[in-house]
Write a protein that holds these residues in place. Structure first.
Motif, short mmCIF file in Angstrom:
data_model
loop_
_atom_site.label_atom_id
_atom_site.label_comp_id
_atom_site.label_asym_id
_atom_site.label_seq_id
_atom_site.Cartn_x
_atom_site.Cartn_y
_atom_site.Cartn_z
N ASP A 1 10.31 -11.80 -3.13
CA ASP A 1 11.75 -12.10 -3.54
C ASP A 1 12.91 -10.55 -3.81
OD1 ASP A 1 14.32 -13.72 -4.00
OD2 ASP A 1 13.55 -13.72 -6.02
N GLN A 2 11.94 -10.38 -4.73
CA GLN A 2 11.63 -9.10 -5.89
C GLN A 2 12.17 -8.02 -4.76
OE1 GLN A 2 12.55 -8.43 -9.61
NE2 GLN A 2 13.26 -10.36 -9.29
N LEU A 3 11.44 -7.86 -4.42
CA LEU A 3 11.95 -6.11 -2.67
C LEU A 3 13.01 -6.83 -1.48
CD1 LEU A 3 8.25 -5.73 -1.73
CD2 LEU A 3 9.63 -3.95 -2.05
N SER A 4 13.01 -8.10 -1.59
CA SER A 4 14.50 -8.21 -0.92
C SER A 4 16.18 -7.76 -1.86
CB SER A 4 14.57 -9.73 -0.09
OG SER A 4 13.98 -10.79 -1.29
N ARG A 5 15.80 -8.54 -2.74
CA ARG A 5 17.12 -8.64 -3.54
C ARG A 5 17.13 -6.66 -4.53
NH1 ARG A 5 17.01 -10.95 -7.41
NH2 ARG A 5 15.31 -11.52 -8.21
N THR A 6 16.06 -6.27 -4.55
CA THR A 6 16.01 -4.98 -5.14
C THR A 6 15.91 -3.49 -4.62
OG1 THR A 6 14.12 -5.11 -7.06
CG2 THR A 6 16.00 -6.64 -7.47
N GLY A 7 14.73 -4.17 -4.02
CA GLY A 7 13.85 -2.71 -2.86
C GLY A 7 13.16 -2.46 -3.57
N SER A 8 12.27 -3.10 -5.02
CA SER A 8 11.51 -2.77 -5.89
C SER A 8 10.66 -3.91 -6.35
CB SER A 8 11.78 -2.29 -7.15
OG SER A 8 10.47 -1.83 -8.19
N THR A 9 9.21 -4.14 -6.63
CA THR A 9 8.66 -5.71 -6.55
C THR A 9 8.41 -5.97 -8.44
OG1 THR A 9 6.59 -4.29 -6.95
CG2 THR A 9 6.46 -4.47 -4.59
N GLY A 10 9.00 -4.48 -8.98
CA GLY A 10 8.72 -4.48 -10.31
C GLY A 10 7.56 -4.68 -11.43
N ASP A 11 6.42 -5.43 -10.79
CA ASP A 11 5.20 -4.81 -11.23
C ASP A 11 4.43 -4.54 -10.27
OD1 ASP A 11 3.06 -6.19 -11.78
OD2 ASP A 11 3.83 -7.18 -13.39
N GLN A 12 3.47 -2.96 -10.21
CA GLN A 12 2.67 -2.19 -9.77
C GLN A 12 1.58 -3.36 -9.52
OE1 GLN A 12 3.67 -0.36 -6.60
NE2 GLN A 12 2.13 0.05 -6.44
N THR A 13 0.69 -4.05 -11.10
CA THR A 13 0.12 -4.31 -10.90
C THR A 13 -0.37 -5.35 -9.94
OG1 THR A 13 -0.51 -3.23 -12.93
CG2 THR A 13 -1.92 -5.17 -12.43
N ALA A 14 0.49 -6.49 -9.96
CA ALA A 14 0.72 -7.42 -8.84
C ALA A 14 0.89 -7.37 -8.03
CB ALA A 14 2.08 -8.42 -9.84
N PHE A 15 1.78 -6.00 -7.11
CA PHE A 15 1.96 -5.95 -6.10
C PHE A 15 0.56 -5.33 -5.30
CE2 PHE A 15 2.61 -2.74 -3.08
CZ PHE A 15 3.10 -3.29 -2.16
N GLU A 16 0.01 -4.84 -6.43
CA GLU A 16 -1.29 -4.89 -5.70
C GLU A 16 -2.69 -5.23 -5.89
OE1 GLU A 16 -2.83 -0.38 -7.51
OE2 GLU A 16 -0.75 0.64 -6.72
N ALA A 17 -3.14 -6.09 -7.18
CA ALA A 17 -3.72 -7.15 -7.13
C ALA A 17 -3.42 -8.53 -6.30
CB ALA A 17 -3.67 -7.89 -8.25
N SER A 18 -2.47 -8.37 -5.18
CA SER A 18 -1.70 -9.22 -3.92
C SER A 18 -2.36 -8.55 -2.79
CB SER A 18 -0.26 -9.42 -3.86
OG SER A 18 0.37 -10.53 -5.11
N LEU A 19 -2.27 -7.26 -2.40
CA LEU A 19 -2.90 -7.04 -1.49
C LEU A 19 -4.32 -7.02 -1.32
CD1 LEU A 19 -0.29 -3.55 -0.99
CD2 LEU A 19 0.02 -6.45 0.21
N HIS A 20 -4.61 -6.06 -2.23
CA HIS A 20 -5.80 -6.38 -2.29
C HIS A 20 -6.85 -8.09 -2.13
CE1 HIS A 20 -7.83 -2.58 -3.15
NE2 HIS A 20 -6.34 -2.13 -4.70
N SER A 21 -6.28 -8.93 -2.87
CA SER A 21 -6.37 -10.70 -2.46
C SER A 21 -6.68 -9.89 -0.98
CB SER A 21 -5.77 -11.08 -2.65
OG SER A 21 -4.72 -11.57 -2.13
N ILE A 22 -6.47 -10.08 -0.19
CA ILE A 22 -6.21 -10.05 1.88
C ILE A 22 -7.38 -9.11 1.65
CG2 ILE A 22 -5.57 -8.76 3.59
CD1 ILE A 22 -2.30 -8.83 2.75
N MET A 23 -7.91 -8.24 1.68
CA MET A 23 -9.34 -7.91 1.51
C MET A 23 -10.64 -8.96 1.36
SD MET A 23 -8.13 -5.22 3.09
CE MET A 23 -6.74 -6.37 3.48
N ARG A 24 -10.19 -9.53 0.01
CA ARG A 24 -11.53 -10.28 -0.87
C ARG A 24 -11.96 -11.64 0.40
NH1 ARG A 24 -8.83 -8.10 -6.06
NH2 ARG A 24 -9.24 -5.87 -5.98
N THR A 25 -12.72 -11.28 1.15
CA THR A 25 -12.88 -12.61 2.43
C THR A 25 -14.08 -13.29 1.94
OG1 THR A 25 -13.55 -11.35 3.74
CG2 THR A 25 -11.27 -11.85 3.79
N GLU A 26 -14.87 -12.48 0.95
CA GLU A 26 -16.41 -12.49 0.67
C GLU A 26 -16.20 -13.10 -1.06
OE1 GLU A 26 -19.13 -10.98 2.78
OE2 GLU A 26 -18.57 -11.92 4.73
N SER A 27 -15.49 -12.93 -1.52
CA SER A 27 -15.95 -13.02 -3.19
C SER A 27 -16.56 -13.98 -4.11
CB SER A 27 -14.27 -13.17 -4.29
OG SER A 27 -13.07 -11.86 -3.67
#
Length: 209
Positions: free
Chosen positions: A24-50
């Motif tokens: 929602d943030q990206l679609s309205r402003t072009g920015s996530t506003g929180d890089q830590t949260a953005f990267e954590a969400s992307l990393h979660s895709i990779m963690r299939t055997e946590s």
């Protein structure tokens, strides 16, 4: 150790809310506003055997955006609820349901995620090459399952290719969090019947940050 409990489901649902909020943030402003949260969400895709649901997202602090968004979505005051985020969450749940019934796509998804994991030996998670790959995975494997999630926002932002890649990568992260939520026993009925218990749990989680 079993993680089929409310605290674990709240962590997974916070992951869903975080991805939806950032879309929602990206679609309205072009920015996530929180890089830590953005990267954590992307990393979660990779963690299939946590080892645990919390490890998927990298700890409580990495989910602060998701916890706060979750409180807004589950709170009693409708005027504070972002209905666009609600629509994204419903879309993620519907896509996950289709995905879970399609073993062929699940196998392809696993193979494609493994390719991205190998790519991370050379690039950061937010590198354009990685984002482009995650975008393609969502566009080619998840979105066709339907119904497609319609992202609304500022047309100027939505026309930017990099923003499109980030949004689809986050939607992929949201579906991944939904898969985890389902695996832990999450259901749409619980979101109604266990709302107060979930709000209490999330407030406890926020105090851990």
């Amino acid at each position: 150790m079993s993680y089929h409990d409310l605290p674990s489901r709240c962590i997974a649902f916070a992951g869903m809310c975080q991805a939806a909020y950032l879309v929602d943030q990206l679609s309205r402003t072009g920015s996530t506003g929180d890089q830590t949260a953005f990267e954590a969400s992307l990393h979660s895709i990779m963690r299939t055997e946590s080892d645990s649901p919390l490890d998927v997202f990298g700890g409580y602090s990495s989910l602060s955006v998701g916890f706060n968004s979750m409180l807004e979505q589950l709170g009693n005051k409708d005027q504070k609820r972002n209905m666009q985020i609600t629509k994204y969450l419903i879309g993620m749940i519907m896509l996950e349901k289709k995905l879970s019934k399609n073993p062929g796509t699940l196998n392809l998804l696993s193979e494609r995620i493994n390719q991205v994991q190998r790519q991370l030996a050379h690039f950061e998670i937010n590198d354009n090459n990685v984002l482009s790959n995650l975008d393609a995975i969502y566009k080619e494997l998840i979105s066709p399952l339907g119904p497609r999630i319609q992202v609304n926002g500022n047309p100027t932002c939505l026309q930017q290719e990099q923003t499109q890649h980030k949004i689809r990568a986050l939607l992929l992260a949201g579906v991944r969090a939904t898969v985890l939520w389902r695996q832990l026993g999450g259901t749409r009925t619980q979101l109604i019947l266990s709302r107060k218990a979930m709000i209490h749990q999330v407030n406890q989680d926020l105090r851990r940050i």
